[in-house]
Each structure stands twice: as structure tokens, then as C-alpha cells.
Design an enzyme around this catalytic site. Sequence first.
Site, mmCIF file in Angstrom:
data_model
loop_
_atom_site.group_PDB
_atom_site.id
_atom_site.type_symbol
_atom_site.label_atom_id
_atom_site.label_comp_id
_atom_site.label_asym_id
_atom_site.label_seq_id
_atom_site.Cartn_x
_atom_site.Cartn_y
_atom_site.Cartn_z
ATOM 1 N N HIS A 120 38.498 102.627 26.514
ATOM 2 C CA HIS A 120 39.533 103.303 27.507
ATOM 3 C C HIS A 120 40.559 101.818 27.933
ATOM 4 C CE1 HIS A 120 37.753 101.803 31.373
ATOM 5 N NE2 HIS A 120 36.579 101.735 30.976
ATOM 6 N N ASP A 122 42.101 102.928 30.693
ATOM 7 C CA ASP A 122 42.175 102.863 31.864
ATOM 8 C C ASP A 122 41.366 101.986 32.968
ATOM 9 O OD1 ASP A 122 40.081 104.988 31.846
ATOM 10 O OD2 ASP A 122 40.299 105.382 33.355
ATOM 11 N N ASP A 155 37.122 95.602 31.562
ATOM 12 C CA ASP A 155 36.657 96.581 31.382
ATOM 13 C C ASP A 155 37.620 97.103 31.595
ATOM 14 O OD1 ASP A 155 34.981 99.044 32.022
ATOM 15 O OD2 ASP A 155 34.537 99.145 33.959
ATOM 16 N N GLU A 189 38.859 106.921 31.930
ATOM 17 C CA GLU A 189 36.904 106.994 31.740
ATOM 18 C C GLU A 189 36.447 106.631 32.915
ATOM 19 O OE1 GLU A 189 32.888 104.604 31.793
ATOM 20 O OE2 GLU A 189 34.890 103.746 32.539
ATOM 21 N N GLU A 190 37.443 106.358 34.143
ATOM 22 C CA GLU A 190 36.489 105.341 35.155
ATOM 23 C C GLU A 190 36.459 106.675 36.551
ATOM 24 O OE1 GLU A 190 35.499 102.708 35.827
ATOM 25 O OE2 GLU A 190 36.438 101.886 34.326
ATOM 26 N N ASP A 216 30.600 102.293 21.823
ATOM 27 C CA ASP A 216 31.312 102.321 23.245
ATOM 28 C C ASP A 216 31.635 100.749 23.805
ATOM 29 O OD1 ASP A 216 33.245 103.197 24.415
ATOM 30 O OD2 ASP A 216 31.768 104.483 26.273
ATOM 31 N N HIS A 458 33.823 95.277 38.332
ATOM 32 C CA HIS A 458 34.782 96.438 39.611
ATOM 33 C C HIS A 458 35.220 95.624 40.681
ATOM 34 C CE1 HIS A 458 33.494 100.291 37.570
ATOM 35 N NE2 HIS A 458 33.969 99.426 36.885
HETATM 36 ZN ZN LIG Z 1 34.999 101.341 31.525
#
Ligand SMILES: [Zn+2]
Length: 485
Positions: A120, A122, A155, A189-190, A216, A458
Site C-alpha cells: 500500500h 498510503d 510501511d 490500508e492504514e 503482502d 508508525h
Molecule cells: Zn502497512
Amino acid sequence: MKIKRVLLIIIALLVIMIGFTLTNPFLISSKQPAPALTSVVLDEEAAVEHFSKALTYKTVSYQERKKFDLQEFNQFITFLKNSYPAVHEKLELELINDYGLVYKWTGTNPEEKPIGLTSHYDVVPILSGTEKNWEMDPFSGTVKDGLIWGRGTLDDKIGVIGIMEAAEYLLNEGFAPSRDMYFMFGFDEEIGGELGAKAIAETLKQRGIQFDFVLDEGGAIVENMVPGVDQPVGVVGISEKGSATATLSIKGSGGHSSQPKDRTNIGRIASAISKLEETQFDGELRGPGNDLFEFVAPEMSFGMKYVFANKFLFKPIIEKILLQEPATAALIRTTIAPTIFQAGEQYNALPEEASAIINLRIMPGDSLEDVEAFIVETIDDEGITVTLEGSEASNVSSTDGPQFKSIQQAARNVYEDAIIAPYLMFAGSDAKHYDSISDNTYRFLPVQITSEDLNRMHGTNEHISISNYLNAIKFYIEIMKETNK
Ligand SMILES: [Zn+2]
């Protein structure tokens, strides 16, 4: 005489037992394929430049969809088109909900089942107030001292760019896959992947597409992760836990605090939670948690190997040890986390209502129904209403077929020392959306990182080394080759 004979028999049995258990460690053989070291030579400068540029687009996911800056998402798509001309010439690109990307690379043999590589583009927002803690601007794509900085380096723009670089490289080499390959990139996704991965999967399902496997993001290669194993261990998620919310609530007469009943509403909810924490779900070495040790045990020191090779004897002890740490306990049982407790407004009035919310992460094999029944039975209080909402654990994918082996092989061709093993993911990913159109779904981020790197995912100062990024590209090249022979 009789006692002597019994003793002799016991001793003889013990000797046989010890002999048997000592033989077992020698009978378990490595489940790691021999590496065939990658010979890929990349244009490193161009690859780094592409990644650096990709990080400058503020493709941030917000819980409120209207806050998405869709201009940035459009610019990111244009950037892909400009940076990967061979991919955009040879592959079909389809946009789902305008920003979900599906690339189809048609294979030469329509008989073979397709595979899907997904990721992903985003990223999570920078938490307000933490901007100044970043050593480099999170959207500058700064490359310095062998590191690439920015939100999305781990990520998960590395997945998107890694796959695109790999495909561009292979196309320029004249590579033609035998089976169809799909690259599927979500953009939300987030926040759950509803309009991205979920919609992509639904669209492909309508066309009757069924994948051999989908790969994934997920586990990574980490050093010192498993005690008793010297090599770094790369973990591939073969399933992800379900996540559910249980609400316990009670309503009844309140009254004045000067003459309380023996059992108050607060007391009853508190007692219910206390019973759940004391009881806990059974922790059992089974499913993906057990698979992890099956793959890692052959690589362990003799002492640890002895224990795992004789699980019939040591299983209860292993389980007891695993239950002592939250991170390993979560690997073998459904977890109970009370997160919200609400009751009372005034110091001298008994509340008429009390409630608590518990977040549960559900093991494959336990159903939502089982979990609800366990709660009701454990709290054993008919006055408390229990409601449960959430998602079941995902399917569990195979570890003994060619699909898992191809991931192992590709990873070891790049990271020759790493032990590649299956495991259970606790966090959610887009992969679950592909469960319904894929025989297997795997979750693996092909980089070797530290536990501090994981915390930056994150958080603040997300970055990656150039060598890791280049290795990720090589992994994607290897997996494409490995699955098209
Ligand atoms: Zn991710």
C-alpha cells in the site's frame, strides 16, 4: 526380590526413554532451502532516486476520508508512470476507486494459477507535536550516510517501489513470466483498506480470479528474535488474528451511597473483568505458533532442540514459558485486553449503569461464537449483558507447499544466513481482504531490521538503509523468478 525386579524394569524403561528422547533431536532436519545467491546487479543510484522521490508525496491516510489530499495520490500515480516506463508499456493498469492500483502482467501459460504481490502507498500521519522530533523532514526523502529517511520507508512504500523496480528490471532483461502476476496497491490500508484492497479483491473475485498465493507486507527478518538461534530469523505471517470488541454492561437501580447493596454495578463489572483475567483463554502450542517452532527448532542449540524435538514430553512446560511474556503468550492464545471502563458521575451516588469494553485478539481456531460463550460462562453473572462484534481470525496458509517454499527460497537467495519461518501476525493487514480469492496469503516485508526500526514504523524517524532497500528489490525479483520456472 519383587521390588528389585520392579526397580530394574523402571530403570530399563528410563534408559529406553532417555535414549529415545536423545535420538529425537537428531531426527529433526532443517526446513531451510539451500540459498542460490542472487546474481542481480541493480542500477543502485536510479533505484535510490526513485524511492527518495516516492517518499515526498504526502499520501497520508486519515480516519476521516475527506481529509485525504487526493492531489498527492494522483501525483504519486503519475510519478509511477514516469519512473517505470517498461511496466506501464507491457502491463495492464486498472484503477479501482480511482486510486487503488492493479497491474496485470500476463503470463505465457494460462493454465498456471496467478500470484499476487500487494502493498500500500498510503502512510500514517505524523502525530501532531512530534514533527520537531524528526531528524529529517518525514516527506523530504532525504538520503544521507547510507540511510533513506521518511514516512513510508518501511510501511509500506518500500513494497510498492520494491515491486515496481523488480518488474522494471525483469522487463528490461526480457523476462516473460509463465503465469499471470498481479501487483495490487491499496491506498487506505492504514484505515482498514475498504476502498483499496477490499474493493480490489471484490473486483477480481467477480472476474473469477483465484490466486495460488498473495504476498503482502508483514513480518521481517530480525536478529536475536528467537532465543537459542544465532542466525537472524525472518518471519512470514501465515495468518492474522481476529480482532473483536466485547461490551459488558449492567443496568439496575442505583441509590444513595450511604446505604449500598452488597453487589453494586461497578463491583459486578469489575468482578467480571477480574474473573476473565484470572481465567484467561487456554494457551496452547498449535497452529501458526507451533509452526514457527517447527521451522526454528532444527536451527537451535542442542538443549533447545532437545526440548522441541520431544514436545510430547515438554509441551506443557514450553506453553508455561511462552505464557510468561505478553509477546509470546499472544502467539498461543486469544488475548483479553480491557480498554474502557465507564461508570459513575457523582461521588455520593451509586451509578445506575456500568460498562466495560474489552479488546480481544482471536486465535485461528477460536471463533467469535466460542469467544462470546467463554466470556458469558466465565463471568457467570446473568445481570450483565455481553455483546461481541468483530472479525474472525484469517485463514491459515500452507507451509509445506511450493508457495511458502518459494518465499523462503527468494528470501534466502538474498539473505543467505536468515532462517525463514512461518508465524502468526497480531496486527491487521490488507492481506485478509485477499483471503477469499487466494488459496494462501503470506505476510512478509523482505528487509532485515532491528526491533527499534519496528517501533519507528508508525512513530518518529522512520528510515531504512540503502542496502536493505536494494535487498528488498532483489527479493521481489527472486520471488518473481522463483514462481515462474
Ligand atoms: Zn502497512
